[in-house]
Design an enzyme around this catalytic site. Structure first.
Site, PDB file in Angstrom:
ATOM      1  N   GLY A 158      33.697  46.856  36.827  1.00  0.00           N
ATOM      2  CA  GLY A 158      32.716  47.779  37.419  1.00  0.00           C
ATOM      3  C   GLY A 158      33.362  48.472  38.609  1.00  0.00           C
ATOM      4  N   ARG A 159      32.537  48.869  39.582  1.00  0.00           N
ATOM      5  CA  ARG A 159      33.062  49.633  40.726  1.00  0.00           C
ATOM      6  C   ARG A 159      34.186  48.894  41.456  1.00  0.00           C
ATOM      7  NH1 ARG A 159      27.238  50.895  41.135  1.00  0.00           N
ATOM      8  NH2 ARG A 159      27.124  48.702  41.671  1.00  0.00           N
ATOM      9  N   ILE A 160      33.929  47.641  41.859  1.00  0.00           N
ATOM     10  CA  ILE A 160      34.923  46.917  42.672  1.00  0.00           C
ATOM     11  C   ILE A 160      36.101  46.474  41.800  1.00  0.00           C
ATOM     12  CG2 ILE A 160      35.308  44.922  44.190  1.00  0.00           C
ATOM     13  CD1 ILE A 160      32.281  45.190  44.987  1.00  0.00           C
ATOM     14  N   ARG A 181      31.547  42.908  28.901  1.00  0.00           N
ATOM     15  CA  ARG A 181      30.665  42.904  27.734  1.00  0.00           C
ATOM     16  C   ARG A 181      30.917  44.118  26.856  1.00  0.00           C
ATOM     17  NH1 ARG A 181      25.168  41.458  30.979  1.00  0.00           N
ATOM     18  NH2 ARG A 181      25.731  43.367  32.063  1.00  0.00           N
ATOM     19  N   THR A 241      36.068  37.442  44.965  1.00  0.00           N
ATOM     20  CA  THR A 241      35.321  38.161  46.012  1.00  0.00           C
ATOM     21  C   THR A 241      33.909  38.466  45.528  1.00  0.00           C
ATOM     22  OG1 THR A 241      36.118  40.264  45.148  1.00  0.00           O
ATOM     23  CG2 THR A 241      37.343  39.327  47.005  1.00  0.00           C
ATOM     24  N   ARG A 243      30.930  36.246  43.698  1.00  0.00           N
ATOM     25  CA  ARG A 243      29.921  35.283  44.162  1.00  0.00           C
ATOM     26  C   ARG A 243      30.436  33.860  43.928  1.00  0.00           C
ATOM     27  NH1 ARG A 243      28.169  38.498  46.983  1.00  0.00           N
ATOM     28  NH2 ARG A 243      26.100  39.459  47.022  1.00  0.00           N
ATOM     29  N   GLU A 272      26.684  29.251  50.994  1.00  0.00           N
ATOM     30  CA  GLU A 272      27.198  29.712  52.299  1.00  0.00           C
ATOM     31  C   GLU A 272      26.188  29.453  53.415  1.00  0.00           C
ATOM     32  OE1 GLU A 272      28.321  33.806  51.745  1.00  0.00           O
ATOM     33  OE2 GLU A 272      29.620  33.300  50.071  1.00  0.00           O
ATOM     34  N   HIS A 290      33.473  35.338  53.707  1.00  0.00           N
ATOM     35  CA  HIS A 290      32.678  36.439  53.140  1.00  0.00           C
ATOM     36  C   HIS A 290      32.878  37.745  53.925  1.00  0.00           C
ATOM     37  CE1 HIS A 290      28.904  37.190  50.483  1.00  0.00           C
ATOM     38  NE2 HIS A 290      29.619  38.294  50.599  1.00  0.00           N
ATOM     39  N   GLY A 292      34.184  40.590  52.551  1.00  0.00           N
ATOM     40  CA  GLY A 292      34.366  41.724  51.620  1.00  0.00           C
ATOM     41  C   GLY A 292      34.050  43.092  52.204  1.00  0.00           C
TER      42      GLY A 292
HETATM   43  P1  NAP Z   1      29.126  46.762  39.382  1.00  0.00           P
HETATM   44  O1  NAP Z   1      29.758  48.112  39.542  1.00  0.00           O
HETATM   45  O2  NAP Z   1      27.725  46.681  38.871  1.00  0.00           O
HETATM   46  O3  NAP Z   1      30.110  45.905  38.456  1.00  0.00           O
HETATM   47  C1  NAP Z   1      29.736  44.694  37.877  1.00  0.00           C
HETATM   48  C2  NAP Z   1      30.481  44.547  36.566  1.00  0.00           C
HETATM   49  O4  NAP Z   1      30.143  43.284  35.989  1.00  0.00           O
HETATM   50  C3  NAP Z   1      30.122  45.616  35.542  1.00  0.00           C
HETATM   51  O5  NAP Z   1      31.310  46.020  34.914  1.00  0.00           O
HETATM   52  C4  NAP Z   1      29.216  44.880  34.560  1.00  0.00           C
HETATM   53  O6  NAP Z   1      29.375  45.396  33.269  1.00  0.00           O
HETATM   54  C5  NAP Z   1      29.783  43.476  34.633  1.00  0.00           C
HETATM   55  N1  NAP Z   1      28.821  42.444  34.257  1.00  0.00           N
HETATM   56  C6  NAP Z   1      27.560  42.285  34.738  1.00  0.00           C
HETATM   57  N2  NAP Z   1      27.000  41.182  34.212  1.00  0.00           N
HETATM   58  C7  NAP Z   1      27.930  40.640  33.389  1.00  0.00           C
HETATM   59  C8  NAP Z   1      27.942  39.506  32.545  1.00  0.00           C
HETATM   60  N3  NAP Z   1      26.874  38.704  32.434  1.00  0.00           N
HETATM   61  N4  NAP Z   1      29.062  39.244  31.818  1.00  0.00           N
HETATM   62  C9  NAP Z   1      30.135  40.058  31.903  1.00  0.00           C
HETATM   63  N5  NAP Z   1      30.169  41.159  32.680  1.00  0.00           N
HETATM   64  C10 NAP Z   1      29.080  41.436  33.408  1.00  0.00           C
HETATM   65  O7  NAP Z   1      29.109  45.971  40.759  1.00  0.00           O
HETATM   66  P2  NAP Z   1      30.160  46.092  41.971  1.00  0.00           P
HETATM   67  O8  NAP Z   1      29.680  47.086  42.952  1.00  0.00           O
HETATM   68  O9  NAP Z   1      31.536  46.206  41.419  1.00  0.00           O
HETATM   69  O10 NAP Z   1      29.939  44.635  42.625  1.00  0.00           O
HETATM   70  C11 NAP Z   1      30.262  43.468  41.908  1.00  0.00           C
HETATM   71  C12 NAP Z   1      29.830  42.234  42.659  1.00  0.00           C
HETATM   72  O11 NAP Z   1      30.661  42.024  43.782  1.00  0.00           O
HETATM   73  C13 NAP Z   1      28.425  42.308  43.269  1.00  0.00           C
HETATM   74  O12 NAP Z   1      27.427  41.970  42.309  1.00  0.00           O
HETATM   75  C14 NAP Z   1      28.485  41.326  44.406  1.00  0.00           C
HETATM   76  O13 NAP Z   1      28.022  40.060  43.972  1.00  0.00           O
HETATM   77  C15 NAP Z   1      29.973  41.241  44.728  1.00  0.00           C
HETATM   78  N6  NAP Z   1      30.289  41.764  46.066  1.00  0.00           N
HETATM   79  C16 NAP Z   1      30.843  40.934  46.999  1.00  0.00           C
HETATM   80  C17 NAP Z   1      31.165  41.431  48.244  1.00  0.00           C
HETATM   81  C18 NAP Z   1      31.793  40.553  49.289  1.00  0.00           C
HETATM   82  O14 NAP Z   1      31.516  40.767  50.471  1.00  0.00           O
HETATM   83  N7  NAP Z   1      32.641  39.620  48.936  1.00  0.00           N
HETATM   84  C19 NAP Z   1      30.918  42.769  48.564  1.00  0.00           C
HETATM   85  C20 NAP Z   1      30.349  43.592  47.591  1.00  0.00           C
HETATM   86  C21 NAP Z   1      30.032  43.077  46.346  1.00  0.00           C
HETATM   87  P3  NAP Z   1      28.179  45.856  32.304  1.00  0.00           P
HETATM   88  O15 NAP Z   1      26.863  45.646  33.034  1.00  0.00           O
HETATM   89  O16 NAP Z   1      28.497  47.266  32.011  1.00  0.00           O
HETATM   90  O17 NAP Z   1      28.320  44.950  31.110  1.00  0.00           O
END
Ligand code: NAP
Length: 324
Positions: A158-160, A181, A241, A243, A272, A290, A292
């Site tokens: 996804g984005r990150i 997926r 990074t 969860r 946490e 944490h 990020g």
């Molecule tokens: P995003 O753009 O929504 O990317 C999430 C990716 O995971 C998508 O490619 C999605 O694909 C995939 N996905 C979702 N559910 C799934 C599953 N059950 N099995 C396989 N793939 C799955 O989100 P993002 O902005 O990149 O952020 C990702 C995560 O990083 C956040 O949810 C957050 O928990 C974490 N985060 C952590 C920090 C930190 O401070 N460490 C900061 C920001 C975010 P599809 O839905 O297309 O299948």
């Protein structure tokens, strides 16, 4: 303006420019001591405020949501929403928004920080030096792993995940593979020369480094369990990074201690700010608290995004980052 009368609660202190901007438009309440609210306080807040602005450190479960029916918008400060019971919110007609996009680069930077620190044994080296144990340069001292040509396997593109892959591929010459997926946008796949794996064990077996970028929650709980770790290449590295709930930390500690994994880097933990005790003594593990999204520009942008959602809500407009 109608929105000036709406009452907003920030559960933690936000960057000062954002607090100021919110206070200009809403009746703002915040805890100047910046202490986490109890579950009871969060539940009471549901009856007292119009808009609740929590963070990842608040557990907005069904009991909290049942605490009152005044809150009609939960404007989360952060992109992840696994700490909010979305079904319970939706059932009570409460909208939930998040802050996607603005923290992508900062979080990808921290994924690379962990990857580099683990690969090049930076934490171990710093601890050795500070403890006065450094015996000087020598050809065999703290030998780590190169990055160029190695396979970085992204769990979730996804984005990150994409921003992390871009840094690793274009900046460090890593080869990119990913599990998801579905296949990612063809333009992104072409840019990253990325190989798709429809099955997680296949990705894990092919990767020298694995970095996790899927959301937390029931569907992904312990995605990286003992079996998944066993499927990783001997000497491979795990970076998380996303969860803490994604990883079985007992199994990870075991694999780091017995040498199956070369190292790991973690920014997130299941409960946490507690850190699983089994992790703390491991030299080949980098632990960050944490961080990020923790740079000034990003934290301000996250707050402004939450504010934009609150303003749209107050004006009765469509919410820009509506989750439910
Ligand atoms: P995003 O753009 O929504 O990317 C999430 C990716 O995971 C998508 O490619 C999605 O694909 C995939 N996905 C979702 N559910 C799934 C599953 N059950 N099995 C396989 N793939 C799955 O989100 P993002 O902005 O990149 O952020 C990702 C995560 O990083 C956040 O949810 C957050 O928990 C974490 N985060 C952590 C920090 C930190 O401070 N460490 C900061 C920001 C975010 P599809 O839905 O297309 O299948």
């Amino acid at each position: 303006m109608a929105e000036e009368r709406l009452k907003v609660l920030l559960t933690r202190r936000w960057p000062e420019p954002v607090e100021r901007a919110i206070a200009e438009r809403f009746e703002l309440t915040l805890d100047s001591a910046d202490r986490p609210l109890s579950q009871t306080d969060l539940a009471s807040a549901m009856a007292e405020f119009d808009i609740l602005c929590p963070t990842v450190s608040d557990r907005i479960d069904a009991e909290v949501i049942a605490g009152g029916d005044r809150v009609k918008l939960i404007a989360n400060y952060g992109v992840g929403f696994d700490h909010i019971d979305l079904a319970a919110a939706e059932a009570r007609g409460i909208a939930v928004t998040n802050t996607p996009g603005v923290l992508t680069d900062a979080t990808a930077d921290i994924a690379l920080t962990l990857l580099l620190m683990a690969a090049r044994r930076a934490g171990e080296g710093e601890r050795e030096l500070r403890a006065g144990r450094w015996a000087g340069w020598r050809p065999t001292h703290l030998i780590g792993s190169a990055l160029a040509g190695k396979v970085l396997g992204l769990v979730g593109l996804g984005r990150i995940g994409i921003a992390t892959a871009r840094r690793a591929h274009h900046g460090f010459g890593m080869r990119i593979a990913y599990y998801g997926r579905r296949e990612a946008d063809p333009a992104v796949v072409e840019e990253l020369e990325a190989d798709y794996f429809a099955d997680l064990p296949g990705l894990l077996a092919a990767s020298d480094f694995v970095s996790l970028h899927v959301p937390g929650g029931a569907e992904t709980a312990h995605l990286i369990d003992a079996e998944a770790i066993a499927a990783m290449k001997p000497g491979a590295f795990l970076i998380n990074t996303a969860r803490g709930s994604l990883v079985d930390h007992e199994a990870l500690a075991e694999a780091l201690a017995n040498g199956h994994l070369g190292g790991a880097g973690l920014d997130v933990y299941p409960e946490e700010p507690a850190v699983p005790p089994a992790l703390l003594g491991l030299e080949n593990l980098v632990l960050l608290p944490h961080l990020g999204s923790a740079n000034e520009e990003t934290r301000v942008a996250m707050g402004m995004k939450a504010l934009a959602n609150a303003e749209a809500f107050a004006r009765g407009e469509a919410l820009p980052d509506r989750v439910v």
